[in-house]
Structures are given as C-alpha cells and as structure tokens.
Design a protein around this motif. Sequence first.
Motif, PDB file in Angstrom:
ATOM      1  N   ARG A  13       0.917  -1.275  -0.165  1.00 51.94           N
ATOM      2  CA  ARG A  13       0.197   0.048  -0.385  1.00 51.94           C
ATOM      3  C   ARG A  13       0.699   1.608   0.184  1.00 51.94           C
ATOM      4  O   ARG A  13       1.900   1.206   0.757  1.00 51.94           O
ATOM      5  CB  ARG A  13      -0.777   0.456   1.102  1.00 51.94           C
ATOM      6  N   GLU A  14       0.663   2.319  -0.791  1.00 50.67           N
ATOM      7  CA  GLU A  14       1.119   3.947  -0.936  1.00 50.67           C
ATOM      8  C   GLU A  14       1.408   4.265  -0.069  1.00 50.67           C
ATOM      9  O   GLU A  14      -0.158   4.190   0.371  1.00 50.67           O
ATOM     10  CB  GLU A  14       0.659   4.201  -2.190  1.00 50.67           C
ATOM     11  N   ASP A  58       0.986   9.833   6.597  1.00 50.47           N
ATOM     12  CA  ASP A  58       0.214   9.875   6.363  1.00 50.47           C
ATOM     13  C   ASP A  58      -0.394   7.853   6.982  1.00 50.47           C
ATOM     14  O   ASP A  58       0.228   7.096   6.121  1.00 50.47           O
ATOM     15  CB  ASP A  58      -0.271  10.139   5.426  1.00 50.47           C
ATOM     16  N   THR A  59      -1.201   8.013   8.046  1.00 53.26           N
ATOM     17  CA  THR A  59      -1.157   6.408   8.507  1.00 53.26           C
ATOM     18  C   THR A  59      -2.192   5.971   7.186  1.00 53.26           C
ATOM     19  O   THR A  59      -3.182   6.634   6.422  1.00 53.26           O
ATOM     20  CB  THR A  59      -2.022   6.725   9.344  1.00 53.26           C
ATOM     21  N   LEU A  60      -2.023   5.025   6.843  1.00 56.14           N
ATOM     22  CA  LEU A  60      -3.155   4.167   5.602  1.00 56.14           C
ATOM     23  C   LEU A  60      -4.502   4.526   5.740  1.00 56.14           C
ATOM     24  O   LEU A  60      -5.444   4.537   7.014  1.00 56.14           O
ATOM     25  CB  LEU A  60      -3.110   2.862   5.857  1.00 56.14           C
ATOM     26  N   GLY A  61      -5.243   5.350   4.983  1.00 59.82           N
ATOM     27  CA  GLY A  61      -6.394   5.362   4.662  1.00 59.82           C
ATOM     28  C   GLY A  61      -6.575   7.160   5.351  1.00 59.82           C
ATOM     29  O   GLY A  61      -7.356   6.800   5.530  1.00 59.82           O
ATOM     30  N   TRP A  67      -6.381   4.558   0.796  1.00 60.11           N
ATOM     31  CA  TRP A  67      -7.480   3.764   1.333  1.00 60.11           C
ATOM     32  C   TRP A  67      -6.891   2.735   1.353  1.00 60.11           C
ATOM     33  O   TRP A  67      -6.814   1.575   0.331  1.00 60.11           O
ATOM     34  CB  TRP A  67      -8.851   4.358   0.776  1.00 60.11           C
ATOM     35  N   SER A  68      -7.192   0.824   2.255  1.00 54.77           N
ATOM     36  CA  SER A  68      -6.875   0.295   2.568  1.00 54.77           C
ATOM     37  C   SER A  68      -8.001  -0.476   1.324  1.00 54.77           C
ATOM     38  O   SER A  68      -9.040  -0.568   1.276  1.00 54.77           O
ATOM     39  CB  SER A  68      -7.654  -0.962   4.030  1.00 54.77           C
ATOM     40  N   ARG A 190     -19.631  18.778  -1.589  1.00 57.28           N
ATOM     41  CA  ARG A 190     -19.560  19.139   0.216  1.00 57.28           C
ATOM     42  C   ARG A 190     -17.743  18.553   0.285  1.00 57.28           C
ATOM     43  O   ARG A 190     -17.298  18.156  -0.460  1.00 57.28           O
ATOM     44  CB  ARG A 190     -20.496  17.845   0.904  1.00 57.28           C
ATOM     45  N   VAL A 191     -17.861  19.541   1.343  1.00 58.21           N
ATOM     46  CA  VAL A 191     -16.306  18.446   2.144  1.00 58.21           C
ATOM     47  C   VAL A 191     -16.303  18.653   3.367  1.00 58.21           C
ATOM     48  O   VAL A 191     -17.457  18.283   4.288  1.00 58.21           O
ATOM     49  CB  VAL A 191     -15.743  19.970   2.012  1.00 58.21           C
ATOM     50  N   THR A 192     -15.645  16.731   3.610  1.00 62.79           N
ATOM     51  CA  THR A 192     -15.040  16.628   5.206  1.00 62.79           C
ATOM     52  C   THR A 192     -13.876  15.784   5.157  1.00 62.79           C
ATOM     53  O   THR A 192     -13.216  16.333   4.045  1.00 62.79           O
ATOM     54  CB  THR A 192     -16.219  15.227   4.319  1.00 62.79           C
ATOM     55  N   PRO A 193     -13.752  15.046   6.758  1.00 65.50           N
ATOM     56  CA  PRO A 193     -12.548  15.292   6.660  1.00 65.50           C
ATOM     57  C   PRO A 193     -11.744  14.316   5.834  1.00 65.50           C
ATOM     58  O   PRO A 193     -12.255  13.672   5.496  1.00 65.50           O
ATOM     59  CB  PRO A 193     -12.121  14.520   7.959  1.00 65.50           C
ATOM     60  N   HIS A 194     -10.240  14.325   5.740  1.00 65.75           N
ATOM     61  CA  HIS A 194      -9.890  13.334   5.001  1.00 65.75           C
ATOM     62  C   HIS A 194      -9.377  11.814   4.967  1.00 65.75           C
ATOM     63  O   HIS A 194      -8.330  11.990   5.578  1.00 65.75           O
ATOM     64  CB  HIS A 194      -8.072  14.525   4.331  1.00 65.75           C
ATOM     65  N   TYR A 195     -10.229  11.808   5.650  1.00 66.12           N
ATOM     66  CA  TYR A 195      -9.579   9.925   5.733  1.00 66.12           C
ATOM     67  C   TYR A 195     -10.843   8.833   5.452  1.00 66.12           C
ATOM     68  O   TYR A 195     -11.803   9.409   5.092  1.00 66.12           O
ATOM     69  CB  TYR A 195      -9.324   9.846   7.165  1.00 66.12           C
TER      70      TYR A 195
END
Length: 279
Positions: A13-14, A58-61, A67-68, A190-195
């Motif tokens: 995973r990148e 940045d943690t996975l996801g 994203w996993s 719309r915008v939302t937290p990046h995870y």
Amino acid sequence: MAFTSHYLACEGRELHYTEWGAGRAETVIAWHGLARTCRDMDEVAAHLSQRFRVICPDTLGRGLSEWSREPEREYCLAFYAQQAVSLVDQLGLHDFHWVGTSMGGAIGTLAAAGPLRGRIRKLVLNDNGPELAEPALARIRGYAGRPAAFETVSELEQYFRKIYQPYGWLSDGQWRRLTETSTRRLPDGRVTPHYDPAMVMQFTHHDDDYRLWDAWDTLTLPVLCLRGEHSDLLLPEVAEQMRQRGPRAQVVTVPGCGHAPALNVPEQLTVVERFLMAP
C-alpha cells in the motif's frame, strides 16, 4: 524550515510522508492520531528539524496515503506497525526516536515491543497509554465512522474548532492549515475530513487493539508521556501505572489541554526536545 513530500509502497500500500531536516544525523518518526494527517505534526517537526531528520507519515487511509483494499484486516495497529517497519527499512534507518500522538503513540508502543524492538531508541507518547478510557473510545467511534460533511471549507473549519477544542490553543492560521490539510471533497461537492470512514473497522474487528499492557511491560527504552490535563482518554490512574510499570515512563501533565495536546507551542516543544536530546 521547509519539508518535502514523498511516497513509498509499504506492505503493498502506498504511504505518503513528509520529511523535514534532511541530512541530519539522527531521525525522529512523528506519527499522527486516529482521524488526522501527518500535517498535524508540522510544528513539532519544524522545531525538531533543527537537530533531527523528521519523518511524518500519513497512516493508511488518511491524508494522501492509499485507502485500504482490505479494511477489516489492515485497519489495525499490527498492520500499521508492519508498514512502519517497511517504511524505516526502505529509508535505511537502523535506529531512531518515535513521537506519536494518540494512535501514533500506540503504533510506536506496539512496534517498540515487537518488530522494531531495539531500533526505537526513545518513545514519546502524546496523550496515549496502554489502557484507554472506554467512554472516550466510544465517543471517538461515534464520530470517526460517520465523518461530517459541509457545503464549505469555512463550515468544516468551525466544526474542527469545536471537536478539536481539547487540543488547546491554536492560532487562527494553525486552525486554517489544520482544516485545509485534512479536507477532501465528496462527489456531491461537499467537503469532509480527509480519511477513509472504514478505518473505524479497527474498533469493530479488533476489539483489544488498544489494550497494550502486555507490550508495555516488556519495554525497556526511555518513555516520555505527555498527558493533557483534561484528557478523557488517558486517565490519571493509568498515567500513574505507567510511572510504576514496564519502562516507568516520565509523565508530564500539559495544562489547558485535553485529548490531545497539539504539540504546537514552545512549552510542549521544549519538553519533547529536551527528552530526545538527553543522554
């Protein structure tokens, strides 16, 4: 001091990470919290980069990392620790220090007791310990799996200012950067937290992930724990046990903060730097 942005494939995973202080002799891994991104570590990384090379993944996801594709299996501390091993191996790091906020501290604890034992020289836990309060975990589960969405970035910033009020003091510029570096736009605009909302599967498929006393009791390295004065996640009695068991952590109470101190003001930065610089 400016940072550079990089990507590496870790366990298939990148992962994205920022690098500060390239060329410094010693390295610090600075790992963010559960629903956050590596840019939360900008202040502490900029400060430490005067003396250390600092790597902020940045943690996975989360953030700019992939994203996993197997969220039930991969969104857990053990897999994050495996990816951490891959990351430091590819960076050619034989030994290093670790600064982790919340989940980032738990990853560091598990890694220091297992696959990175002997390679993590000092461990800084920012409002994290081997036992976390269940009511606070339930609160986190409640919002993490259902991230809020808003029409505008300004509305999202007001939301962040509310839910992250326990971080303590942040300047207006820091609140704006926190928002802009942890925002993604949904298909409806719309915008939302990046995870990835599926990262909450860590709690539904790995019930004991944050029960780490067995790992804690095997640690022998120096540990500094910063506990937010009003933290509802790391309770005072657990912090006291951390002083008495395992590596017998040095515990510092951070006034005016809950979960978790933002590591963005001189008093907090100085405590971390002095611990890492001590013989």
